[in-house]
Every structure is written in structure tokens, then in C-alpha cells.
Design a protein around this motif. Structure first.
Motif, PDB file in Angstrom:
ATOM      1  N   CYS A  96       0.828  -1.218   0.000  1.00 13.17           N
ATOM      2  CA  CYS A  96       0.000   0.000   0.000  1.00 13.17           C
ATOM      3  C   CYS A  96       0.857   1.260   0.000  1.00 13.17           C
ATOM      4  N   GLY A  97       1.892   1.292   0.839  1.00 11.56           N
ATOM      5  CA  GLY A  97       2.716   2.494   0.951  1.00 11.56           C
ATOM      6  C   GLY A  97       3.509   2.792  -0.305  1.00 11.56           C
ATOM      7  N   THR A  98       4.339   1.818  -0.738  1.00 11.63           N
ATOM      8  CA  THR A  98       5.105   2.052  -1.956  1.00 11.63           C
ATOM      9  C   THR A  98       4.198   1.959  -3.183  1.00 11.63           C
ATOM     10  N   GLY A  99       3.077   1.244  -3.032  1.00 15.43           N
ATOM     11  CA  GLY A  99       2.107   1.206  -4.122  1.00 15.43           C
ATOM     12  C   GLY A  99       1.521   2.585  -4.381  1.00 15.43           C
ATOM     13  N   ALA A 100       1.219   3.317  -3.320  1.00 15.48           N
ATOM     14  CA  ALA A 100       0.720   4.689  -3.483  1.00 15.48           C
ATOM     15  C   ALA A 100       1.760   5.559  -4.175  1.00 15.48           C
ATOM     16  N   MET A 101       3.031   5.367  -3.810  1.00 13.19           N
ATOM     17  CA  MET A 101       4.102   6.136  -4.447  1.00 13.19           C
ATOM     18  C   MET A 101       4.247   5.765  -5.916  1.00 13.19           C
ATOM     19  N   THR A 102       4.117   4.474  -6.201  1.00 11.18           N
ATOM     20  CA  THR A 102       4.240   3.999  -7.580  1.00 11.18           C
ATOM     21  C   THR A 102       3.107   4.521  -8.457  1.00 11.18           C
ATOM     22  N   ILE A 103       1.892   4.415  -7.945  1.00  7.11           N
ATOM     23  CA  ILE A 103       0.739   4.904  -8.703  1.00  7.11           C
ATOM     24  C   ILE A 103       0.811   6.416  -8.865  1.00  7.11           C
ATOM     25  N   ASN A 104       1.282   7.101  -7.846  1.00  2.00           N
ATOM     26  CA  ASN A 104       1.450   8.549  -7.944  1.00  2.00           C
ATOM     27  C   ASN A 104       2.454   8.890  -9.041  1.00  2.00           C
ATOM     28  N   GLU A 105       3.489   8.068  -9.160  1.00  2.73           N
ATOM     29  CA  GLU A 105       4.519   8.283 -10.188  1.00  2.73           C
ATOM     30  C   GLU A 105       3.966   8.098 -11.599  1.00  2.73           C
ATOM     31  N   ILE A 106       3.263   6.998 -11.818  1.00  2.00           N
ATOM     32  CA  ILE A 106       2.849   6.682 -13.191  1.00  2.00           C
ATOM     33  C   ILE A 106       1.605   7.450 -13.625  1.00  2.00           C
ATOM     34  N   THR A 107       0.916   8.079 -12.661  1.00  2.00           N
ATOM     35  CA  THR A 107      -0.269   8.877 -13.013  1.00  2.00           C
ATOM     36  C   THR A 107       0.009  10.372 -12.899  1.00  2.00           C
ATOM     37  N   ASN A 108       1.286  10.709 -12.840  1.00  2.00           N
ATOM     38  CA  ASN A 108       1.704  12.121 -12.806  1.00  2.00           C
ATOM     39  C   ASN A 108       1.118  12.879 -11.620  1.00  2.00           C
ATOM     40  N   ALA A 159       7.607  -7.241  -5.563  1.00  2.00           N
ATOM     41  CA  ALA A 159       7.516  -8.082  -6.761  1.00  2.00           C
ATOM     42  C   ALA A 159       6.150  -7.933  -7.420  1.00  2.00           C
ATOM     43  N   LEU A 160       5.099  -7.897  -6.613  1.00  2.00           N
ATOM     44  CA  LEU A 160       3.753  -7.740  -7.169  1.00  2.00           C
ATOM     45  C   LEU A 160       3.580  -6.370  -7.800  1.00  2.00           C
ATOM     46  N   LEU A 161       4.112  -5.338  -7.173  1.00  2.00           N
ATOM     47  CA  LEU A 161       4.028  -3.992  -7.743  1.00  2.00           C
ATOM     48  C   LEU A 161       4.798  -3.924  -9.061  1.00  2.00           C
ATOM     49  N   CYS A 162       5.946  -4.590  -9.117  1.00  2.00           N
ATOM     50  CA  CYS A 162       6.731  -4.622 -10.349  1.00  2.00           C
ATOM     51  C   CYS A 162       5.949  -5.306 -11.468  1.00  2.00           C
ATOM     52  N   PHE A 163       5.213  -6.347 -11.122  1.00  2.00           N
ATOM     53  CA  PHE A 163       4.390  -7.057 -12.106  1.00  2.00           C
ATOM     54  C   PHE A 163       3.201  -6.204 -12.557  1.00  2.00           C
ATOM     55  N   LEU A 164       2.549  -5.544 -11.600  1.00  2.00           N
ATOM     56  CA  LEU A 164       1.358  -4.763 -11.917  1.00  2.00           C
ATOM     57  C   LEU A 164       1.692  -3.481 -12.673  1.00  2.00           C
ATOM     58  N   PHE A 165       2.828  -2.871 -12.335  1.00  2.00           N
ATOM     59  CA  PHE A 165       3.164  -1.563 -12.894  1.00  2.00           C
ATOM     60  C   PHE A 165       4.581  -1.579 -13.478  1.00  2.00           C
ATOM     61  N   PRO A 166       4.795  -2.342 -14.542  1.00  2.00           N
ATOM     62  CA  PRO A 166       6.147  -2.443 -15.117  1.00  2.00           C
ATOM     63  C   PRO A 166       6.659  -1.120 -15.678  1.00  2.00           C
ATOM     64  N   GLU A 167       5.746  -0.183 -15.924  1.00  2.00           N
ATOM     65  CA  GLU A 167       6.168   1.114 -16.451  1.00  2.00           C
ATOM     66  C   GLU A 167       6.822   1.996 -15.390  1.00  2.00           C
ATOM     67  N   SER A 168       6.696   1.618 -14.116  1.00  2.00           N
ATOM     68  CA  SER A 168       7.293   2.409 -13.040  1.00  2.00           C
ATOM     69  C   SER A 168       8.810   2.275 -13.047  1.00  2.00           C
ATOM     70  N   GLN A 169       9.496   3.380 -12.868  1.00  2.00           N
ATOM     71  CA  GLN A 169      10.953   3.370 -12.807  1.00  2.00           C
ATOM     72  C   GLN A 169      11.464   3.254 -11.375  1.00  2.00           C
ATOM     73  N   PHE A 170      10.621   3.578 -10.396  1.00  2.00           N
ATOM     74  CA  PHE A 170      11.116   3.700  -9.026  1.00  2.00           C
ATOM     75  C   PHE A 170      10.497   2.725  -8.031  1.00  2.00           C
ATOM     76  N   LEU A 171       9.251   2.314  -8.237  1.00  2.00           N
ATOM     77  CA  LEU A 171       8.568   1.377  -7.337  1.00  2.00           C
ATOM     78  C   LEU A 171       8.611   1.821  -5.873  1.00  2.00           C
TER      79      LEU A 171
END
Length: 223
Positions: free
Chosen positions: A17-29, A95-107
């Protein structure tokens, strides 16, 4: 075994949830925003303490586990088991975040802000974990963060520190939270400070209890 499973599940939820929020924030600008990310961290910590506090103590953090052992509220023999369980949960989440959001550079990886020296980031991470452990050690019962106020207090300090320090260091305060994303991004340059500083900060936070509490700040009455 149930305690170790609880630690893995809780750490998984925390990192997902924590790094997922950061990842989604990254890929959705920036759709979640820095404030939203900080709130996510605080809420997931609080809810996982409610969920697993009575089972495992809801450490979810090697620095906290080592801090409790240093305070003699947790057996040193169990520290490696807890850290391994936490590491497994964190890695699976990344690993799951990497699978779900491969476009993320930072995770959701932890690195100092551009232009912010590593030694300053280490000092800041030390202080953040110090404050976190001060709260935990003063609201916990034994090795367990039990009760409404404990969960709220710990979640609140995580939210607070993520809010003001996140832009500078990502406010890790947790070695496995930093290790897991790095394994998938390959960025290990500053990983040392996110391992060393939180552990030292937690030890300092435990030591501070003698300054503000009676001798019963630790389970056997002696820090």
C-alpha cells in the motif's frame, strides 16, 4: 509460526500500500499527491497494528524489532526470524508492484532528494526513526502495540514524518521497506544509509526512555 506469518502479511500490506501509493502517484503524474502518499502510509500502519498487534506485536520493521530486543521486551533469539519474515513480505509486495506496474521506474524506492547529501539524509533518517521508536516504546505493552491509542499514535507519527520528510529522503524508517524496491530497480547506491540509520535511530529511541520514564521503561526494569 503464526507470529511470523502475521509479520509477513503485515509487512506485505505495508509495503504494497505504501510504496504502491508512491508507484501509482509516479505513473499517473501525481494523482495521489505527496499528502495522499503520507496519509496512505499512516493509515496502513495503523490498520495493520489493529490487525496483527495482538498476534505478533506488529513490528513490520527490523529496526523496531531490534529496538524491542534492545529494550529487553523481545527475545534476541527471535530477531532473525522476525526480520526474515518482514523481508519476505516486503519483497513479495515489491515483486507484485513490479508485475502490476512495469512502467514504473522507481517502485517507491528510497533515495535522497537531488542535491541533498547522503550524510544529511542519514541524519534525517536517524532522527525520524528515533522519534518513531520514542512513540512506540512509550505506547507499547511489552513487545506488542496493543490498543486504540497505540495504533493511532504510531500511525500518526508515520504520517507526520512522511508528510514533512518524504520529499527529502522518502521517510523510510524501515530497512526492509528500502531493500525490497531496490532489489527490483537495481539502485543500491544509498541503501546503506536506509539500513544503518533506522537501526541506530531505534536504539537511540529506546535509550531515551530512561530520560523520561521511571526504571520500568523496559520489561525487566533496566534498559
Amino acid at each position: 509460526m503464526k507470529k511470523l506469518i502475521a509479520e509477513s502479511l503485515g509487512t506485505f500490506a505495508l509495503i504494497f500500500c505504501g510504496t504502491g501509493a508512491m508507484t501509482i502517484n509516479e505513473i499517473t503524474n501525481g494523482s495521489i499527491s505527496h499528502v495522499g502518499v503520507a496519509i496512505t502510509w499512516g493509515l496502513i500502519v495503523m490498520t495493520m497494528i489493529y490487525a496483527f498487534g495482538e498476534i505478533s506485536g506488529a513490528h513490520f520493521n527490523p529496526a523496531v524489532t531490534i529496538g524491542f530486543a534492545f529494550a529487553k521486551k523481545f527475545a534476541w533469539a527471535d530477531v532473525p526470524k522476525y526480520i526474515l519474515a518482514q523481508l519476505i513480505g516486503a519483497i513479495l509486495a515489491s515483486a507484485l508492484l513490479c508485475f502490476l506496474f512495469p512502467e514504473s521506474q522507481f517502485l517507491g524506492e528510497t533515495v535522497p532528494a537531488d542535491g541533498f547529501p547522503a550524510y544529511k539524509a542519514a541524519i534525517l533518517e536517524f532522527l525520524l526513526t528515533f522519534f518513531l521508536m520514542v512513540v512506540i516504546i512509550n505506547v507499547s505493552t511489552g513487545s506488542k502495540e496493543i490498543g486504540t491509542m497505540a495504533a493511532i499514535a504510531v500511525g500518526a507519527v508515520i504520517l507526520l514524518e512522511a508528510m514533512f520528510a518524504g520529499p527529502m529522503t522518502k521517510a523510510s524508517m524501515n530497512p526492509v521497506r528500502s531493500i525490497a524496491p531496490a532489489l527490483f530497480t537495481g539502485n543500491f547506491q544509498h541503501l546503506w544509509l536506509y539500513i544503518v540509520a533506522p537501526i541506530l535511530g531505534a536504539l537511540a529511541g529506546v535509550s531515551s526512555c530512561k530520560l523520561v520514564k521511571d526504571d520500568n521503561c523496559c520489561s525487566d526494569g533496566d534498559c
